[in-house]
Design a protein around this motif. Structure first.
Motif, PDB file in Angstrom:
ATOM      1  N   PRO A 137       0.783  -1.043   0.167  1.00 11.75           N
ATOM      2  CA  PRO A 137       0.090  -0.175  -0.294  1.00 11.75           C
ATOM      3  C   PRO A 137       0.530   0.922   0.088  1.00 11.75           C
ATOM      4  O   PRO A 137       1.905   1.384   0.841  1.00 11.75           O
ATOM      5  CB  PRO A 137      -0.457   0.589   1.318  1.00 11.75           C
ATOM      6  CG  PRO A 137      -1.090  -1.741   1.495  1.00 11.75           C
ATOM      7  CD  PRO A 137       0.770  -1.829   1.091  1.00 11.75           C
ATOM      8  N   ASP A 138       0.717   2.780  -0.661  1.00 14.41           N
ATOM      9  CA  ASP A 138       0.980   3.321  -0.877  1.00 14.41           C
ATOM     10  C   ASP A 138       1.709   4.152   0.914  1.00 14.41           C
ATOM     11  O   ASP A 138       2.321   4.505   1.116  1.00 14.41           O
ATOM     12  CB  ASP A 138       0.412   4.228  -1.554  1.00 14.41           C
ATOM     13  CG  ASP A 138       0.488   3.575  -2.993  1.00 14.41           C
ATOM     14  OD1 ASP A 138       1.049   3.519  -3.305  1.00 14.41           O
ATOM     15  OD2 ASP A 138      -0.333   5.241  -4.077  1.00 14.41           O
ATOM     16  N   SER A 139       0.173   3.751   1.510  1.00  9.59           N
ATOM     17  CA  SER A 139       0.407   4.483   3.406  1.00  9.59           C
ATOM     18  C   SER A 139       1.590   3.102   3.718  1.00  9.59           C
ATOM     19  O   SER A 139       2.300   4.050   4.477  1.00  9.59           O
ATOM     20  CB  SER A 139      -0.745   4.143   3.563  1.00  9.59           C
ATOM     21  OG  SER A 139      -1.084   2.905   3.536  1.00  9.59           O
ATOM     22  N   SER A 319     -14.618   8.512   9.942  1.00 10.56           N
ATOM     23  CA  SER A 319     -13.234   9.396   9.548  1.00 10.56           C
ATOM     24  C   SER A 319     -11.912   9.577  10.270  1.00 10.56           C
ATOM     25  O   SER A 319     -11.198  10.340  10.227  1.00 10.56           O
ATOM     26  CB  SER A 319     -13.967  10.426   8.885  1.00 10.56           C
ATOM     27  OG  SER A 319     -14.375  11.087   9.936  1.00 10.56           O
ATOM     28  N   GLY A 320     -11.773   8.171  10.947  1.00 11.08           N
ATOM     29  CA  GLY A 320     -10.487   8.326  12.105  1.00 11.08           C
ATOM     30  C   GLY A 320      -9.529   8.301  11.105  1.00 11.08           C
ATOM     31  O   GLY A 320      -9.192   8.204   9.766  1.00 11.08           O
ATOM     32  N   SER A 321      -8.662   8.902  11.867  1.00 10.72           N
ATOM     33  CA  SER A 321      -7.743   8.622  11.265  1.00 10.72           C
ATOM     34  C   SER A 321      -6.112   8.261  12.025  1.00 10.72           C
ATOM     35  O   SER A 321      -6.538   7.986  14.028  1.00 10.72           O
ATOM     36  CB  SER A 321      -6.826  10.518  11.360  1.00 10.72           C
ATOM     37  OG  SER A 321      -6.390  11.551  12.493  1.00 10.72           O
ATOM     38  N   ALA A 385      -8.238  -1.881  13.375  1.00  8.82           N
ATOM     39  CA  ALA A 385      -8.688  -0.088  12.943  1.00  8.82           C
ATOM     40  C   ALA A 385      -7.857   0.041  11.669  1.00  8.82           C
ATOM     41  O   ALA A 385      -7.704   0.990  11.112  1.00  8.82           O
ATOM     42  CB  ALA A 385      -8.230   0.356  14.290  1.00  8.82           C
ATOM     43  N   TYR A 386      -6.502  -0.457  11.829  1.00  7.72           N
ATOM     44  CA  TYR A 386      -5.045  -0.572  11.155  1.00  7.72           C
ATOM     45  C   TYR A 386      -5.702  -0.988   9.310  1.00  7.72           C
ATOM     46  O   TYR A 386      -5.516  -0.536   8.368  1.00  7.72           O
ATOM     47  CB  TYR A 386      -4.012  -0.585  11.006  1.00  7.72           C
ATOM     48  CG  TYR A 386      -2.488  -0.423  10.675  1.00  7.72           C
ATOM     49  CD1 TYR A 386      -2.279   0.194  10.122  1.00  7.72           C
ATOM     50  CD2 TYR A 386      -2.374  -2.361   9.763  1.00  7.72           C
ATOM     51  CE1 TYR A 386      -1.543   0.548   9.227  1.00  7.72           C
ATOM     52  CE2 TYR A 386      -1.705  -1.322   8.574  1.00  7.72           C
ATOM     53  CZ  TYR A 386      -0.934   0.013   8.610  1.00  7.72           C
ATOM     54  OH  TYR A 386      -0.119  -0.169   7.002  1.00  7.72           O
ATOM     55  N   GLU A 387      -6.612  -1.592   9.776  1.00  2.00           N
ATOM     56  CA  GLU A 387      -6.934  -2.672   8.866  1.00  2.00           C
ATOM     57  C   GLU A 387      -7.961  -1.352   7.712  1.00  2.00           C
ATOM     58  O   GLU A 387      -7.933  -1.030   6.408  1.00  2.00           O
ATOM     59  CB  GLU A 387      -7.886  -3.932   8.697  1.00  2.00           C
ATOM     60  CG  GLU A 387      -7.906  -4.356   7.490  1.00  2.00           C
ATOM     61  CD  GLU A 387      -8.577  -5.873   7.288  1.00  2.00           C
ATOM     62  OE1 GLU A 387      -8.653  -6.800   7.112  1.00  2.00           O
ATOM     63  OE2 GLU A 387      -8.829  -6.355   9.139  1.00  2.00           O
ATOM     64  N   THR A 392      -8.581   2.929   3.795  1.00  8.32           N
ATOM     65  CA  THR A 392      -8.896   4.541   3.704  1.00  8.32           C
ATOM     66  C   THR A 392      -7.896   5.599   3.154  1.00  8.32           C
ATOM     67  O   THR A 392      -8.017   5.962   2.666  1.00  8.32           O
ATOM     68  CB  THR A 392     -10.014   5.113   4.342  1.00  8.32           C
ATOM     69  OG1 THR A 392      -8.317   5.522   5.875  1.00  8.32           O
ATOM     70  CG2 THR A 392     -10.984   4.362   5.230  1.00  8.32           C
ATOM     71  N   GLY A 393      -6.665   4.920   3.325  1.00  9.23           N
ATOM     72  CA  GLY A 393      -5.688   5.869   3.875  1.00  9.23           C
ATOM     73  C   GLY A 393      -5.729   7.263   4.220  1.00  9.23           C
ATOM     74  O   GLY A 393      -4.307   7.459   4.189  1.00  9.23           O
TER      75      GLY A 393
END
Length: 441
Positions: A137-139, A319-321, A385-387, A392-393
């Motif tokens: 993944p780009d992230s 919309s968590g981060s 949560a990380y998945e 969502t990136g």
């Protein structure tokens, strides 16, 4: 499977935050070193010749590395790996010297991607990525990519993560239930309401370890919420035109100050370090604790099913981060003697077996696919949560990593001054940008 506890320490957490502590001073990229006398044609066939690889990392990750190495050697019995480790408090400064030496390791933790690429000390991994079919993944790879102009964030790949360390919000479900709170906050407004309810009931709303800059975790979540993921990440990787002096940065600083003034944070926050905050939260002394995934084993052992974890809530639900980066980012030094065998190890880091080992040591795994199993219910929440965040990136690197001196020279003193009132929110924002401009090139 039992979770290894030896890496769930403050040192491991500090390493995770600092593993790219020099996302500064970019220079022109290169795929090889002129001093390299051993150029191997790229090949994925490493099963024939007997090879001994050298690997270098920080001492706090020895348990994790040893398990990865043992599994890799079982798969490739013709390859052995001899690992050496530097003390965690010196590995950051030693990294550039280690990878540039004539007798460099074949696999090394990359502590400063900028100087490594600028000095032509790393192998460009693009051909190996094509040969093996890597699809990360780009992230998880953005901060390990450097373009032809020496800018981080896109272009060729120079390092591969072995696992992911991320921030989030721990919460005490038992205390929440006593307060009449039945579920984790889904939005910032929900979080504020829960903290007010705790404070009104005479309970500590949020354990805040400000002594070592821990306030940055919850602040960065607010910043990402107000400014958006790309704005924050672009500033961290020093994209042209990026600035910290934004309305969102000011709004986030004001929110932190408002919460401090409302009594939501620990009274001794300015003197509270991470390990003490961990101990107090584990003893049930606060409703929330913003920190990192590296504490899951300790908190799960202490609170069991009463321990909860969520990504930091945003303005709207779902919309968590989070701030996240590699536990270690491994690259192949240009002077490595066995590049193909080293690349096979980087490829192995993305395998299902290595992903499971990462989880067994308390870390979200690299790549995508079925989430490995764990009997640590709290870590299971982290993985879930990380998945979702990978999809969502909505993750960034740590703002602490924007420049080499950001943490010590701006983040720690800045948040302490913001909390004690000697800096206004605008002065705080200005101080962060001033340090950034002092170091960034």
């Amino acid at each position: 499977m039992k979770i290894g506890k030896s890496v769930k320490t403050l040192i491991a957490g500090t390493m995770a935050v600092a593993c790219l502590a020099s996302v500064a001073a970019c220079g022109p990229g290169s795929s090889s070193s002129k001093s390299n006398a051993n150029s191997e044609p790229v090949s994925t066939d490493v099963s024939k010749e007997k090879v001994e690889l050298k690997l270098w990392d920080g001492a706090g990750l020895k348990t994790f590395d040893d398990q990865l190495i043992a599994a890799f050697q079982k798969k490739y019995p013709n390859i052995t790996i001899k690992a050496t480790y530097d003390p965690d408090n010196t590995s950051q400064q030693n990294g550039p010297r280690i990878i540039s030496a004539a007798d460099t390791p074949d696999i090394a933790r990359i502590t400063d991607i900028n100087s490594a690429v600028r000095g032509k000390h790393l192998v460009n991994l693009d051909e190996y990525s094509k040969a093996y079919g890597w699809d990360l993944p780009d992230s998880q790879t953005q901060v390990y990519r450097v373009d032809s102009n020496g800018k981080i964030g896109s272009g060729s790949l120079y390092a591969v993560p072995d696992g992911i360390s991320m921030t989030g919000l721990y919460w005490n479900k038992k205390l929440a239930k006593e307060l009449g709170i039945t579920e984790a906050p889904a939005t910032v407004a929900d979080l504020e309401a829960d903290m007010k309810k705790a404070t009104d009931a005479g309970k500590l709303a949020m354990m805040m370890p400000a002594k070592e800059g821990g306030t940055s975790y919850i602040y960065q979540a607010l910043l990402t919420n107000y400014e958006g993921r790309d704005t924050v990440q672009n500033w961290i990787i020093q994209k042209d035109g990026a600035t910290f002096n934004t309305k969102g940065a000011l709004k986030a600083a004001q929110k932190i100050k408002d919460w401090q003034d409302a009594g939501y944070f620990s009274k001794d926050a300015l003197a509270l370090d991470g390990s003490t905050a961990l101990s107090r939260f584990s003893n049930g002394e606060a409703l929330f604790f913003p920190s990192g995934s590296w504490y899951t084993a300790s908190i799960n052992d202490a609170l069991s099913d009463n321990a909860g974890w969520i990504a930091y809530p945003g303005e709207k639900a779902d919309s968590g981060s989070a701030a996240a980066n590699a536990v270690s980012a491994f690259g192949i030094p240009a002077n490595a003697k066995h590049k193909n065998a080293a690349a096979a190890f980087l490829n192995f880091l993305q395998s299902d077996e290595a992903r499971q080992i990462a989880v067994d040591n308390g870390y979200p795994p690299v790549g995508e696919g079925k989430t490995p199993s764990t009997d640590n219910q709290l870590l299971g929440q982290v993985l879930t949560a990380y998945e979702g965040l990978v999809k969502t990136g909505n993750t960034t690197d740590y703002i602490n990593n924007a420049t080499a001196g950001m943490q010590a020279s701006a983040i720690i003193p800045g948040f302490q001054s913001l909390l004690d009132g000697t800096m206004t929110p605008q002065q705080f924002v200005d101080s962060i940008q001033k340090q950034y401009e002092k170091e960034a090139k």
